[in-house]
Enzyme design. Structure first.
Site, mmCIF file in Angstrom:
data_model
loop_
_atom_site.group_PDB
_atom_site.id
_atom_site.type_symbol
_atom_site.label_atom_id
_atom_site.label_comp_id
_atom_site.label_asym_id
_atom_site.label_seq_id
_atom_site.Cartn_x
_atom_site.Cartn_y
_atom_site.Cartn_z
ATOM 1 N N LYS A 1 62.821 27.778 -21.641
ATOM 2 C CA LYS A 1 62.250 26.440 -21.447
ATOM 3 C C LYS A 1 61.384 26.040 -22.643
ATOM 4 O O LYS A 1 61.511 24.937 -23.156
ATOM 5 C CB LYS A 1 61.401 26.436 -20.172
ATOM 6 C CG LYS A 1 60.488 25.244 -20.051
ATOM 7 C CD LYS A 1 59.603 25.306 -18.829
ATOM 8 C CE LYS A 1 58.250 25.943 -19.029
ATOM 9 N NZ LYS A 1 57.254 25.147 -19.759
ATOM 10 N N ASN A 2 60.522 26.946 -23.085
ATOM 11 C CA ASN A 2 59.567 26.582 -24.133
ATOM 12 C C ASN A 2 60.208 26.488 -25.517
ATOM 13 O O ASN A 2 59.550 26.090 -26.476
ATOM 14 C CB ASN A 2 58.395 27.565 -24.169
ATOM 15 C CG ASN A 2 57.432 27.333 -23.016
ATOM 16 O OD1 ASN A 2 57.584 26.362 -22.272
ATOM 17 N ND2 ASN A 2 56.458 28.214 -22.871
ATOM 18 N N CYS B 1 44.551 19.919 -16.788
ATOM 19 C CA CYS B 1 45.614 20.351 -15.901
ATOM 20 C C CYS B 1 45.120 21.575 -15.153
ATOM 21 O O CYS B 1 44.017 22.060 -15.399
ATOM 22 C CB CYS B 1 46.891 20.670 -16.673
ATOM 23 S SG CYS B 1 46.789 22.204 -17.559
ATOM 24 N N ARG C 1 42.927 22.002 -21.908
ATOM 25 C CA ARG C 1 44.045 21.896 -22.844
ATOM 26 C C ARG C 1 44.020 20.649 -23.733
ATOM 27 O O ARG C 1 44.888 19.779 -23.641
ATOM 28 C CB ARG C 1 45.381 21.985 -22.082
ATOM 29 C CG ARG C 1 45.541 23.310 -21.390
ATOM 30 C CD ARG C 1 46.814 23.411 -20.627
ATOM 31 N NE ARG C 1 47.942 23.837 -21.423
ATOM 32 C CZ ARG C 1 49.117 24.146 -20.900
ATOM 33 N NH1 ARG C 1 49.317 24.061 -19.614
ATOM 34 N NH2 ARG C 1 50.113 24.537 -21.672
ATOM 35 N N ASP D 1 51.520 33.701 -20.312
ATOM 36 C CA ASP D 1 52.533 33.306 -19.327
ATOM 37 C C ASP D 1 53.072 34.488 -18.509
ATOM 38 O O ASP D 1 53.879 34.297 -17.602
ATOM 39 C CB ASP D 1 53.706 32.586 -20.026
ATOM 40 C CG ASP D 1 53.345 31.157 -20.418
ATOM 41 O OD1 ASP D 1 52.252 30.683 -20.036
ATOM 42 O OD2 ASP D 1 54.157 30.514 -21.116
ATOM 43 N N VAL E 1 43.381 33.154 -23.443
ATOM 44 C CA VAL E 1 44.050 31.965 -23.990
ATOM 45 C C VAL E 1 43.651 30.690 -23.243
ATOM 46 O O VAL E 1 43.334 29.670 -23.858
ATOM 47 C CB VAL E 1 45.586 32.150 -23.999
ATOM 48 C CG1 VAL E 1 46.280 30.905 -24.546
ATOM 49 C CG2 VAL E 1 45.971 33.370 -24.827
ATOM 50 N N ARG F 1 59.822 23.992 -12.238
ATOM 51 C CA ARG F 1 59.594 23.406 -13.563
ATOM 52 C C ARG F 1 60.123 24.329 -14.654
ATOM 53 O O ARG F 1 60.533 23.857 -15.721
ATOM 54 C CB ARG F 1 58.094 23.202 -13.796
ATOM 55 C CG ARG F 1 57.520 22.039 -13.021
ATOM 56 C CD ARG F 1 56.123 21.767 -13.477
ATOM 57 N NE ARG F 1 56.071 21.770 -14.931
ATOM 58 C CZ ARG F 1 54.975 21.966 -15.651
ATOM 59 N NH1 ARG F 1 53.829 22.181 -15.056
ATOM 60 N NH2 ARG F 1 55.026 21.947 -16.966
HETATM 61 C C1 UD1 Z 1 52.356 26.657 -24.875
HETATM 62 C C2 UD1 Z 1 53.391 26.947 -23.812
HETATM 63 C C3 UD1 Z 1 52.733 27.540 -22.574
HETATM 64 C C4 UD1 Z 1 51.896 28.766 -22.959
HETATM 65 C C5 UD1 Z 1 50.942 28.431 -24.100
HETATM 66 C C6 UD1 Z 1 50.195 29.638 -24.637
HETATM 67 C C7 UD1 Z 1 55.081 25.254 -24.239
HETATM 68 C C8 UD1 Z 1 55.745 24.015 -23.800
HETATM 69 N N1 UD1 Z 1 54.073 25.705 -23.480
HETATM 70 O O1 UD1 Z 1 51.453 25.685 -24.336
HETATM 71 O O2 UD1 Z 1 53.753 27.936 -21.650
HETATM 72 O O3 UD1 Z 1 51.143 29.180 -21.846
HETATM 73 O O4 UD1 Z 1 51.664 27.862 -25.197
HETATM 74 O O5 UD1 Z 1 51.090 30.631 -25.034
HETATM 75 O O6 UD1 Z 1 55.467 25.862 -25.206
HETATM 76 N N2 UD1 Z 1 44.000 24.194 -27.767
HETATM 77 C C9 UD1 Z 1 42.965 23.417 -28.260
HETATM 78 N N3 UD1 Z 1 43.281 22.321 -29.027
HETATM 79 C C10 UD1 Z 1 44.560 21.967 -29.301
HETATM 80 C C11 UD1 Z 1 45.603 22.755 -28.795
HETATM 81 C C12 UD1 Z 1 45.298 23.871 -28.032
HETATM 82 O O7 UD1 Z 1 41.796 23.696 -28.013
HETATM 83 O O8 UD1 Z 1 44.770 20.964 -29.995
HETATM 84 C C13 UD1 Z 1 43.711 25.410 -26.967
HETATM 85 C C14 UD1 Z 1 44.191 25.317 -25.528
HETATM 86 O O9 UD1 Z 1 43.255 24.652 -24.706
HETATM 87 C C15 UD1 Z 1 44.371 26.778 -25.176
HETATM 88 C C16 UD1 Z 1 44.831 27.394 -26.502
HETATM 89 O O10 UD1 Z 1 44.440 26.473 -27.501
HETATM 90 O O11 UD1 Z 1 43.146 27.326 -24.808
HETATM 91 C C17 UD1 Z 1 46.317 27.663 -26.604
HETATM 92 O O12 UD1 Z 1 47.028 26.510 -26.206
HETATM 93 P P1 UD1 Z 1 48.448 26.110 -26.803
HETATM 94 O O13 UD1 Z 1 49.008 27.212 -27.605
HETATM 95 O O14 UD1 Z 1 48.323 24.776 -27.452
HETATM 96 O O15 UD1 Z 1 49.308 25.932 -25.480
HETATM 97 P P2 UD1 Z 1 50.484 24.902 -25.294
HETATM 98 O O16 UD1 Z 1 51.130 24.695 -26.610
HETATM 99 O O17 UD1 Z 1 49.985 23.720 -24.542
#
Ligand code: UD1
Length: 417
Positions: free
Chosen positions: A22-23, A117, A122, A305, A327, A397
């Site tokens: 999915k990701n 969420c 996030r 995950d 994370v 999902r």
């Molecule tokens: C992706 C995955 C999700 C997985 C996560 C971490 C997809 C569609 N989803 O989510 O399944 O659980 O990686 O492996 O690929 N953060 C910030 N600022 C930002 C972006 C992120 O502070 O601009 C923080 C987030 O709040 C979190 C951490 O960074 O604490 C990691 O998040 P991130 O890697 O961005 O997760 P997703 O990409 O949303």
């Protein structure tokens, strides 16, 4: 609302094939927006999030056709709209993945801010920082974020944390920028690496994806492409835990063992024999299960995950396991539900202390997010009596027919519509 009923206690046995990730599918589908033309994507999983992004692409003017057998054709010739509506973004945060591609292709994009969420705040500040560094104007108004800029220029971006979708968004915007872009402290997840390979198949010039430094040489145009989505490492890990927790023997095929190293290491530490082959793995659910400590971290660390699924396993191990979530904040919602089944877990801050119990007992429980729902299904496989997991739309999902795959391995599990 559907629920899943499980009568626990049967050891699972047999072979099960993993679906596409999915990701990986989500960013690759979003990336097709960058290149006008026809794209053929293989091994796309039939999960709700893929349906949501397909709907989003259609809203933007693309034609998405499911050809069957995991093949999806996307024709992006007619893409002219640039706004991702709130109705879609609120059901799937990953909708934010269209920001980079729309900016690259049309010079503008508008996406409703995803907001908080279930697993934490996030934010997307790092995505926006990167797009701004490429020369885009960023505006926040009316709950939406708008980015615009017709002439993006290569730049250097240092990410404060290796965000997965943030790395994807910046990489997608940079492929059509003028000159070189370097992303440092980039996410190293296999899904980022495969997105880069998909973009390169469209004509992009990306090197280093899969490491923490990605170098992108901008190109003028991209073209339609054909690409195969990698197997879902989280589904593979979940199926391995299913074999382990049920005390059976499960052979997981069409997976990439290399992408599951942290999970394999923890299963082995817990005393479970895991064999690795070429795109296949086998776990034997031997007993006793030893408690092991787990700390989530960006790839190649232990994937957040897989945290909830390992917690289900640890809840029936011998001893005390300390599980630390680094994370996401607030990613322990499954704890209250596992406790309803008899698990002995206490949480302080981002650390859960799991004291293994001899048996779990079936109970009505509620899924709260995607991976939490998987952990409840896993707990149900070993619990005595009947477990009913409600709100399985969370599971749908991201898992393609999980209950069918488990039933084929011998579990007594079915869906109530
Ligand atoms: C992706 C995955 C999700 C997985 C996560 C971490 C997809 C569609 N989803 O989510 O399944 O659980 O990686 O492996 O690929 N953060 C910030 N600022 C930002 C972006 C992120 O502070 O601009 C923080 C987030 O709040 C979190 C951490 O960074 O604490 C990691 O998040 P991130 O890697 O961005 O997760 P997703 O990409 O949303």
């Amino acid at each position: 609302m559907d629920s899943i009923v499980i009568h626990g206690g049967l050891p699972l046995r047999g072979k099960v094939a993993v679906s596409g990730a999915k990701n990986a599918a989500l960013p690759i589908l979003a990336a097709t927006l960058l290149a006008s033309g026809r794209h053929l994507i293989h091994n796309v999983p039939a999960v709700q999030d893929v349906k949501t992004i397909s709907k989003l692409l259609t809203t933007l003017g693309a034609r998405v056709t499911e050809l069957g057998g995991g093949d999806v054709e996307v024709d992006t010739t007619g893409v002219e709209r640039f706004q991702a509506p709130y109705e879609l973004v609120k059901t799937m945060r990953a909708s934010v993945l269209v920001l980079g591609p729309l900016l690259g292709r049309l010079g503008k994009a508008r996406v409703s801010l995803p907001g908080g969420c279930a697993i934490g705040a996030r934010p997307i500040d790092q995505h926006l920082k990167g797009l701004q560094a490429l020369g885009a104007r960023v505006e926040l108004k009316g709950g939406d974020v708008s980015v615009s800029g017709r002439k993006l220029k290569g730049t250097h971006v240092y990410l404060d944390m290796p965000t997965v979708t943030g790395t994807a968004n910046i990489m997608m915007a940079a492929v059509l920028a003028e000159g070189e872009t370097v992303i440092d402290n980039a996410a190293c997840e296999p899904e980022v690496e495969t997105l880069a390979a998909a973009l390169n198949a469209m004509g992009a010039g990306i090197k280093g994806a899969g490491t923490d430094r990605i170098e992108i040489t901008g190109v003028r145009t991209l073209h339609g492409s054909e690409f195969t989505v990698i197997p879902d490492r989280i589904e593979a890990g979940t199926l391995l835990v299913a074999g382990a927790i049920s005390g059976g023997e499960v052979h997981v095929t069409r997976c990439v063992p290399e992408n599951l190293k942290a999970v394999t290491a923890k299963l082995r530490e817990a005393g479970l024999p895991v064999e690795e082959g070429d795109r296949e793995m086998r776990v034997t659910g031997s007993r006793p299960l030893r408690a092991v400590d787990i700390k989530t971290a960006p790839h190649p660390g232990f994937a957040t995950d897989m945290q909830a699924q390992l917690m289900a396993l640890m809840s029936v191990s011998e001893g005390v396991s300390v599980i630390t979530e680094t994370v996401f904040e607030n990613r322990f919602m499954h704890v209250a539900e596992l406790k309803r089944m008899g698990a002995d877990i206490s949480v302080v801050g981002n650390t859960a202390r799991v004291k293994g119990v001899a048996r779990l007992s079936g109970a009505p429980v509620m899924a709260t997010d995607l991976r939490a729902s998987a952990s409840l299904v896993l707990a149900g496989l070993v619990a005595e009596g009947e477990t009913t997991v409600s709100r399985v739309y969370h599971l749908d999902r991201g898992y393609e027919g999980l209950e069918k795959k488990l039933a084929a391995l011998g579990a007594r599990i079915w869906r109530l519509k």
